[in-house]
Write an enzyme that holds these catalytic residues in place. Structure first.
Site, PDB file in Angstrom:
ATOM      1  CG  HIS A 152     -95.013  42.357  17.437  1.00  0.00           C
ATOM      2  ND1 HIS A 152     -94.228  42.460  16.308  1.00  0.00           N
ATOM      3  CD2 HIS A 152     -95.513  43.597  17.665  1.00  0.00           C
ATOM      4  CE1 HIS A 152     -94.282  43.707  15.864  1.00  0.00           C
ATOM      5  NE2 HIS A 152     -95.044  44.424  16.672  1.00  0.00           N
ATOM      6  CG  ASP A 209     -99.034  46.003   7.452  1.00  0.00           C
ATOM      7  OD1 ASP A 209     -99.675  46.909   8.008  1.00  0.00           O
ATOM      8  OD2 ASP A 209     -97.871  45.704   7.773  1.00  0.00           O
ATOM      9  NE  ARG A 243    -100.800  53.402  10.048  1.00  0.00           N
ATOM     10  CZ  ARG A 243    -100.279  52.440  10.803  1.00  0.00           C
ATOM     11  NH1 ARG A 243     -99.990  51.256  10.285  1.00  0.00           N
ATOM     12  NH2 ARG A 243    -100.041  52.658  12.081  1.00  0.00           N
ATOM     13  CB  SER A 298    -100.160  47.626  10.939  1.00  0.00           C
ATOM     14  OG  SER A 298     -98.833  47.485  10.500  1.00  0.00           O
ATOM     15  CE  LYS A 317     -95.760  43.679  10.102  1.00  0.00           C
ATOM     16  NZ  LYS A 317     -96.426  44.981  10.016  1.00  0.00           N
TER      17      LYS A 317
END
Length: 427
Positions: free
Chosen positions: A86, A165, A172, A187, A191
């Site tokens: 990620h 989320d 946000r 967050s 996931k």
């Protein structure tokens, strides 16, 4: 039925610098997902967290509560190990495209659930949709089949994964509470943990074009996410990488696919190849493949074979010619010297203004818009030499794009210091 807690009490506790209990956190995330807690109340709680912070136990509980708000995936039925990567996002960051096929060419499954771009950072799904026929939506049963057969998938995350989320992130974004380490870490990791991969490497970008501008804050975010992953039983590592300068030489959806294919053909820009190979080595090690010569796998065609399989499996044509924008504008050097500044944020905003990105989630993107960089940071240039080519389908966008680009492109007398791409590792 009466609710277990009063949200106003929870907001007040955090506003006054108190610690939220595990039960309070579980309840407030669940109640917000159910619609019992309103947007304005969650916005107030997010701001209280932004100002007052959370300790490690609170962040772990917040992350777990978001995972528990939806379904989780499991890849235990596969005959091969799983690993994922990620990135916190940047300009020209197309690493996912060559990385998945490169790692899967070693017999490792790479399930990459990705997102779309927002603002000046590009989204992996938008990039791949520049390939004719390619589809981002992959049902779970097909995903398992592709992972077993060809090894790599890049797909849209299902709505069932960490739905809390999704709601909190949207809030946000419009309440100035994005830049908050507990909220960012939970967050991302809710996931990633819900996705069910066995191991994960995080690419945490640092610099003007990144979420985190300062090294110390980026390091803190990376450490928090690594700990969250490990606490949840996911083998997790992180690299901190430079995002003061765009990654590679092409910015924009279809243009970044072109450059990814160059890497898979054994070429491509050195910075992009370096990060791709370093991430691949960590992913393979964590999946049990040691001492892999990943550079050789790019050169000998193995990674390209995996790319072709991955694209075909999701309906894409790997041989199709990618579309090019009908309108271009070239930027030339106004003097001799060295490219002394090539600011990632300025070029990222420029590419976005050309149509490559979106301001709101529902906005369309131009798959052909973006910027080609012909002279990289530190290169010697002469007056009149071509520095950039801008691409768009709507030529009235050039002026606004150039306003941003011109603030971040500078030619000086001195060659700047050598750029370091990989700044730190948490392994």
């Amino acid at each position: 039925m009466a609710e277990k807690f009063d949200v106003v009490d929870i907001i007040r506790t955090k506003r006054d610098g108190g610690e939220l209990s595990t039960d309070e956190i579980r309840w407030v995330i669940d109640a917000y997902t159910r619609g019992v807690v309103g947007d304005e109340q969650m916005a107030a709680l997010n701001m209280a967290i932004f100002i007052r912070d959370m300790d490690r136990r609170e962040i772990v509980d917040w992350t777990q509560a978001m995972i528990d708000s939806g379904e989780t995936m499991n890849f235990d039925s596969l005959s091969k190990p799983t690993t994922d990567k990620h990135s916190t996002g940047g300009v020209g960051d197309k690493v996912t495209l060559p990385l998945g096929p490169l790692v899967s060419s070693y017999g490792v499954a790479v399930p990459q659930l990705s997102g779309r771009g927002l603002g000046h950072t590009g989204g992996t799904l938008d990039k791949l949709e520049a390939i004719p026929g390619w589809k981002a939506d992959v049902p779970n049963d097909l995903m398992m089949k592709i992972l077993e057969d060809s090894g790599a998938v890049v797909a849209a995350a299902g709505a069932g994964l960490a739905p809390a989320d999704k709601k909190i992130y949207a809030l946000r974004d419009i309440t100035a509470t994005v830049d908050c380490i507990p909220l960012i870490a939970s967050s991302i990791m809710s996931k990633k943990i819900a996705e069910g991969t066995s191991s994960l490497v995080l690419d945490v970008k640092v610099g003007t074009g990144a979420f985190m501008k300062e090294f110390d804050k980026a390091r803190q975010l990376a450490e928090t996410m690594v700990q969250l992953g490990r606490d949840a039983g996911v083998d997790t590592r992180a690299l901190l990488t430079d995002m003061n300068v765009p990654l590679g030489r092409k910015i924009g959806n279809g243009l970044e696919v072109e450059e990814s294919i160059e890497v898979l053909q054994g070429g491509g820009p050195a910075d992009l190849v370096e990060i791709t190979c370093e991430l691949a080595r960590h992913m393979l090690e964590m999946a049990g493949v040691h001492d892999a010569d990943v550079e050789e796998a790019l050169k000998d065609g193995r990674a390209m074979d995996s790319w072709r399989k991955m694209i075909k499996a999701q309906g894409g044509d790997p041989d199709a010619k990618l579309a090019r924008a009908p309108h271009t504008h070239e930027v030339f050097a106004d003097r001799d010297g060295f490219v002394s500044e090539l600011d990632a944020l300025a070029l990222g905003v420029g590419s976005w203004r050309l149509g490559a990105g979106r301001a709101r989630k529902e906005d369309p993107v131009q798959l052909t818009a973006g910027i080609e960089i012909h002279a990289g940071l530190g290169e010697k240039v002469t007056k009149g030499q071509k520095l950039l080519t801008l691409h768009t389908e709507t030529p009235d966008r050039f002026e606004r794009a150039l306003e941003s680009i011109n603030t971040g492109l500078k030619i000086g007398d001195e060659k700047p210091a050598e750029r370091k791409i990989i700044l730190d590792k948490i392994v």
